[in-house]
Structure formats: structure tokens, C-alpha cells
Design a protein around this motif. Sequence first.
Motif, PDB file in Angstrom:
ATOM      1  N   MET A   1     -32.130-112.969 -48.975  1.00  0.00           N
ATOM      2  CA  MET A   1     -32.044-111.584 -48.513  1.00  0.00           C
ATOM      3  C   MET A   1     -31.141-111.507 -47.280  1.00  0.00           C
ATOM      4  N   LYS A   2     -30.207-110.531 -47.266  1.00  0.00           N
ATOM      5  CA  LYS A   2     -29.276-110.399 -46.154  1.00  0.00           C
ATOM      6  C   LYS A   2     -29.979-109.842 -44.923  1.00  0.00           C
ATOM      7  N   SER A   3     -29.546-110.324 -43.750  1.00  0.00           N
ATOM      8  CA  SER A   3     -30.074-109.796 -42.491  1.00  0.00           C
ATOM      9  C   SER A   3     -29.418-108.458 -42.172  1.00  0.00           C
ATOM     10  N   ARG A   4     -30.155-107.604 -41.498  1.00  0.00           N
ATOM     11  CA  ARG A   4     -29.629-106.277 -41.130  1.00  0.00           C
ATOM     12  C   ARG A   4     -28.785-106.385 -39.854  1.00  0.00           C
ATOM     13  N   ALA A   5     -27.670-105.703 -39.855  1.00  0.00           N
ATOM     14  CA  ALA A   5     -26.759-105.777 -38.709  1.00  0.00           C
ATOM     15  C   ALA A   5     -26.297-104.371 -38.330  1.00  0.00           C
ATOM     16  N   ALA A   6     -25.965-104.234 -37.067  1.00  0.00           N
ATOM     17  CA  ALA A   6     -25.366-103.004 -36.546  1.00  0.00           C
ATOM     18  C   ALA A   6     -23.995-103.334 -35.982  1.00  0.00           C
ATOM     19  N   ALA A   7     -23.040-102.446 -36.183  1.00  0.00           N
ATOM     20  CA  ALA A   7     -21.683-102.635 -35.667  1.00  0.00           C
ATOM     21  C   ALA A   7     -21.482-101.738 -34.453  1.00  0.00           C
ATOM     22  N   TYR A   8     -20.912-102.302 -33.392  1.00  0.00           N
ATOM     23  CA  TYR A   8     -20.543-101.494 -32.236  1.00  0.00           C
ATOM     24  C   TYR A   8     -19.037-101.589 -32.037  1.00  0.00           C
ATOM     25  N   VAL A   9     -18.359-100.439 -32.004  1.00  0.00           N
ATOM     26  CA  VAL A   9     -16.903-100.408 -31.840  1.00  0.00           C
ATOM     27  C   VAL A   9     -16.564 -99.443 -30.705  1.00  0.00           C
ATOM     28  N   ARG A  10     -15.510 -99.776 -29.973  1.00  0.00           N
ATOM     29  CA  ARG A  10     -15.059 -98.931 -28.864  1.00  0.00           C
ATOM     30  C   ARG A  10     -13.555 -99.005 -28.754  1.00  0.00           C
ATOM     31  N   MET A  11     -12.939 -97.863 -28.502  1.00  0.00           N
ATOM     32  CA  MET A  11     -11.496 -97.816 -28.276  1.00  0.00           C
ATOM     33  C   MET A  11     -11.244 -97.000 -27.016  1.00  0.00           C
ATOM     34  N   SER A  12     -10.472 -97.548 -26.102  1.00  0.00           N
ATOM     35  CA  SER A  12     -10.138 -96.828 -24.875  1.00  0.00           C
ATOM     36  C   SER A  12      -8.644 -96.602 -24.822  1.00  0.00           C
ATOM     37  N   SER A  13      -8.218 -95.785 -23.864  1.00  0.00           N
ATOM     38  CA  SER A  13      -6.808 -95.417 -23.797  1.00  0.00           C
ATOM     39  C   SER A  13      -5.898 -96.569 -23.401  1.00  0.00           C
ATOM     40  N   ASP A  14      -6.475 -97.663 -22.859  1.00  0.00           N
ATOM     41  CA  ASP A  14      -5.620 -98.776 -22.434  1.00  0.00           C
ATOM     42  C   ASP A  14      -5.282 -99.722 -23.577  1.00  0.00           C
ATOM     43  N   ARG A  15      -5.955 -99.601 -24.744  1.00  0.00           N
ATOM     44  CA  ARG A  15      -5.685-100.493 -25.861  1.00  0.00           C
ATOM     45  C   ARG A  15      -5.669 -99.684 -27.165  1.00  0.00           C
ATOM     46  N   GLN A  16      -4.784 -98.698 -27.255  1.00  0.00           N
ATOM     47  CA  GLN A  16      -4.764 -97.839 -28.427  1.00  0.00           C
ATOM     48  C   GLN A  16      -4.427 -98.606 -29.705  1.00  0.00           C
ATOM     49  N   ARG A  40     -25.755 -99.826 -39.785  1.00  0.00           N
ATOM     50  CA  ARG A  40     -25.477 -98.767 -38.807  1.00  0.00           C
ATOM     51  C   ARG A  40     -24.198 -99.099 -38.048  1.00  0.00           C
ATOM     52  N   THR A  41     -23.508 -98.053 -37.642  1.00  0.00           N
ATOM     53  CA  THR A  41     -22.302 -98.212 -36.831  1.00  0.00           C
ATOM     54  C   THR A  41     -22.409 -97.312 -35.606  1.00  0.00           C
ATOM     55  N   TYR A  42     -22.224 -97.885 -34.447  1.00  0.00           N
ATOM     56  CA  TYR A  42     -22.233 -97.139 -33.177  1.00  0.00           C
ATOM     57  C   TYR A  42     -20.808 -97.129 -32.634  1.00  0.00           C
ATOM     58  N   GLU A  43     -20.321 -95.934 -32.313  1.00  0.00           N
ATOM     59  CA  GLU A  43     -18.901 -95.794 -31.978  1.00  0.00           C
ATOM     60  C   GLU A  43     -18.731 -95.058 -30.651  1.00  0.00           C
ATOM     61  N   ASP A  44     -17.824 -95.571 -29.826  1.00  0.00           N
ATOM     62  CA  ASP A  44     -17.379 -94.902 -28.606  1.00  0.00           C
ATOM     63  C   ASP A  44     -15.860 -94.805 -28.675  1.00  0.00           C
ATOM     64  N   ALA A  45     -15.366 -93.700 -29.201  1.00  0.00           N
ATOM     65  CA  ALA A  45     -13.923 -93.516 -29.360  1.00  0.00           C
ATOM     66  C   ALA A  45     -13.328 -92.921 -28.091  1.00  0.00           C
ATOM     67  N   ALA A  46     -12.221 -93.516 -27.633  1.00  0.00           N
ATOM     68  CA  ALA A  46     -11.510 -93.049 -26.430  1.00  0.00           C
ATOM     69  C   ALA A  46     -12.436 -93.002 -25.220  1.00  0.00           C
ATOM     70  N   LYS A  47     -13.261 -94.038 -25.054  1.00  0.00           N
ATOM     71  CA  LYS A  47     -14.163 -94.132 -23.915  1.00  0.00           C
ATOM     72  C   LYS A  47     -13.830 -95.371 -23.099  1.00  0.00           C
ATOM     73  N   SER A  48     -13.791 -95.209 -21.795  1.00  0.00           N
ATOM     74  CA  SER A  48     -13.507 -96.329 -20.906  1.00  0.00           C
ATOM     75  C   SER A  48     -14.661 -97.321 -20.929  1.00  0.00           C
ATOM     76  N   GLY A  49     -14.312 -98.608 -20.787  1.00  0.00           N
ATOM     77  CA  GLY A  49     -15.330 -99.644 -20.742  1.00  0.00           C
ATOM     78  C   GLY A  49     -15.791 -99.998 -19.345  1.00  0.00           C
ATOM     79  N   LEU A  50     -15.379 -99.211 -18.325  1.00  0.00           N
ATOM     80  CA  LEU A  50     -15.724 -99.533 -16.942  1.00  0.00           C
ATOM     81  C   LEU A  50     -17.189 -99.266 -16.622  1.00  0.00           C
ATOM     82  N   GLU A  51     -17.792 -98.305 -17.326  1.00  0.00           N
ATOM     83  CA  GLU A  51     -19.180 -97.974 -17.056  1.00  0.00           C
ATOM     84  C   GLU A  51     -19.805 -97.423 -18.327  1.00  0.00           C
ATOM     85  N   ILE A  52     -21.117 -97.325 -18.327  1.00  0.00           N
ATOM     86  CA  ILE A  52     -21.841 -96.900 -19.519  1.00  0.00           C
ATOM     87  C   ILE A  52     -22.154 -95.414 -19.513  1.00  0.00           C
ATOM     88  N   ALA A  53     -21.883 -94.719 -18.418  1.00  0.00           N
ATOM     89  CA  ALA A  53     -22.326 -93.344 -18.241  1.00  0.00           C
ATOM     90  C   ALA A  53     -21.892 -92.431 -19.378  1.00  0.00           C
TER      91      ALA A  53
END
Length: 505
Positions: A1-16, A40-53
Motif C-alpha cells: 500500500m502506498k504512503s500518503r504524501a502532501a506536496a508543497y510548492v512555492r514560487m517567488s519573484s526572485d526565481r520565476q 494534497r498540494t499546498y501552494e504559495d504562488a508569488a510569495k516571498s520565502g523570507l517569512e511565513i506571514a
Amino acid sequence: MKSRAAAYVRMSSDRQELSIGTQLAAIHAYASAHELDVIRTYEDAAKSGLEIAHRNGMKSLLRDVMDVPRPFDVVLVYDVSRWGRFKDIDAAAYYEYTCRLHGAKVIYVQEVFGTDEEPMTALLKTLKRAMAAEYSRDLSVKSRAGQDRAVHLGYQMGQLPCLGLTRIAIDRFGNRRPLARGQSKAMQSERIAWVPGPPEEVELVRRIFRLYADANGTIKGVAKQLRDEGLTVPGGHPFTTARVDNLLRCESFAGHFVWGSERYAVGPLKHRRPPTRADNAIEPVIPADLWQRTQDRLWVRRRLRRDKEQMIQVLRERLAEHPGLNCLDLEAMGLRSRRAYTNAFGSVSRALELAGRDPHLVRAQHERQKVVGRRVGDRINRDIARLLRAHGIDCSHHPRSRVLVINGAVRMRLQVLWPRNNRGRQRWYVLKARRPIADFVLLAQMTDEEHAMRFVLIDRAEYRSTTPWLDEQLPPYLTPISTCDGLVQAVRSRVAGLHKADEPS
């Protein structure tokens, strides 16, 4: 049986170039090779990685990982930099540890180190996090240097004021192309410059500055006057107090660019750089003398960060000189606004009470002023009615208000203005708490001896738009009436003009 996984992706303006699609492709390839099912996929598009706010995707992931039962067992991330470029590298480790503490392992699919929690793996992760943070700091320094250079060359990167200025795009050959409000430049190599806007917008901006600086208006009063005249900013939005305040403080109107103000800076105050200034960078919209007068007034009325005891002490000092101090006197003396005292103490009356004002004295003074005002107003109203009748103008008293009915139809209301000592000089306040129930308003500027110094006859539109404070030198759009013949002639002219406007064309 396959294990369940979540994907987290982020893209910021410094690495388009590292797009969301590129990250997901690598994550799904890793999941297929290791028998993981990405549910599940969690996405932060065009968000800076400097802080979590502002990273709602990561915050949602951290909330879900603490659920019982846990929805997934593994979190897949492209690399350490996509997890975050936190300046404090312990923050990245803390969020990863939070996932691991609740049973979900974080795997970086493109990193060379393994997935086992070994001392060497922990060391490599720490180095990678430090490299990601250093990359962010280095990029910030280079970006700020480029921005500073652009500002000194006359290219602005901030938000365009709502009025008075427009943008043009300049390519590397110097060719200029106008840009509509909200339109983006066509090429990355183009620079954006600001130039004076349409003539009607420029004139409106200058008028706003004159209303505040030369007519001794208030920001709130100027905004209300512009709304009463039906004026709006481009886009149809009304003039608010905040919009007028921003216009009066916008240094671009004086030809100066300011970039990187502290209130927009990220990080602790001790690490913030001072803003970049470029004086005389563009063609000014506001003349230098008018700009300076406006800033001087704003400086006098600035909101100092005083505590409540300091605010009360100021009132105590003023009450020693003027025991009957009231709400209107606060503005006349250049003190803190009524709203500031209301926010701090609940009401201006409560603040004055705490400062030691005698409420019985104030009530008695107010009643005396009402009696005197009613008596003087009725006397002037009767004198004006007799004067108009003596010159053949049909005039009668309205039974329920201080209004004269002329020729059986036209209504003229008398408003008595008593002098006040406003910042060292005598001025008259036009109380506009309600709309006039008349076609015209006759303003009577009184002296301390209960005599009218002069009159000003205005219609409804002029009444709504006039400045609340009148000086001895009236604004150019108001005509003083100092003689009986002048008053009769002004009434006849106004009544004739009103009848002419009512005639069918």
C-alpha cells in the motif's frame, strides 16, 4: 500500500524560472519512484520565502499536519529554498521539526543528501538553509542598489498618486510611450518615468493644496468640500480624508522621489536602511512656495505620539487661559483633533472634565451665548426685512425659522458668525452641521460689539463648498457686502438670477 504524501510548492519573484509546474513535475516523479501517493498540494504562488506571514499554503499545511487523524505521512518539497529563505535559519528548522513531531517527514526531492536523520544530513540541511538565507540577503542588496540608481535617474517604482501625475515608458533608446493608469510596460528593459498629468488634474491638485494652505482649511474639510462639489479621482472614487492627506504629503508633486520608507521595510528597525531621496528628479506639479506652506501647516498639525497625561496637561494649560474652552476651540488653537481626544477619553467633554473644566460655568456661558445670539440674530433679521421692503422688495418672515421669504417664493436664511481668536488672529467659523433649508444663505460676520461688520450672500452650492473658516481677507470667490445699498443690490441680482434659471428654455 502506498504512503500518503502532501506536496508543497512555492514560487517567488526572485526565481520565476522555477515555476510551480517544474516543482510539481519533480515531486510527482519522486513520488512514483518511491511508491508515494500525492493526495494534497499546498501552494504559495508569488510569495516571498523570507517569512511565513503571507504564506497561506504553508500555514494551511502546518495546521493540517497537526490534525488527528493526520491526513498524510510525508511532505514533499522541491528543495530547501522552496521551503523558505528565512533570515533566521532556525525558523526553517522549526517548521520542519513541527511536521516531524506530528509524524510527517519532510523530504526535499532535489537535494543530494538522503532522507535519514543523520548528523551529516542535519549539517548539510543547515548549510543549505544558510546558503538560501544568504542568497536572499545578497539579492536584496543588489536589488536595492539598482532601485537606488533608478530613483536618482528619475525613474520611480512606487505607486502612482491617485491624481495629478501620469506615467510614461522609456526604452533603452530613449523613446517615450505614454501608459494608461494600471497599464504595465511592454518590455523588462523599459523604465517608468512620471510626468505631470492632464491639465485639469494638475489644476485640481493645485487647488487642493491652496484650499488647505491658503484658505486655512482642514484635511477633513477639504475632502468634504470636494465631495460636495461632486468631484472624484480617476476611476470615480470619492475624495476621502485619507486620499487628501496622501496627496498633501506626496513629495512627487514637488519633484522629489522618496524610495524605501521605513514603514515598508522588512526586518528589525536597527537593520533598516534610510529611505533613498532624489530631489528635483521630475518636473514639479506644485510650486515650491505653495508646497512649503502646506508642509509647514502639516508639521504644525502633526499627530504627536503623546500619552494621555500629556494630552490632559495641554488642555489644563489652555483652560487656565480660556475657562470656557469647547470642542471648536481645539481646532482654532491648533491643538490635537477632536477625534484624537475622543479616541483617548471617549469624548472631548470627558477630556475637558478630566483637565478641570467647570461644566456649570460652560453651561452658563453657552446659555448666555444662545440668548445673545438669538436676540442679535432676530434684530438683524428684522432690520434686513425693513431694508428690503423700503426698497420695494416683497419680504416676509418664515414662521418657524430665521428665514426671509422674498417675492413669496425665494428663501434666504441668515447665519450669524461670531469672531473667534484662531491662532493669534480673528476668524469666523461657518457652521455647516446641516444643509440650508433656503435658496440663499446670508452670512453676517459680527464684531465683538454685536454689530455686523459685513455680509456675504451665497447660494446652496457655494455654501457647501466654502471653507469653514473665514478671514478678514475673504477668498476671491466670495464678495463682501459692506453697505445697505450693496446688500439690496446683491439680493435683487441673486433673486433675478434664480428666476431666470427657473424659466423654461
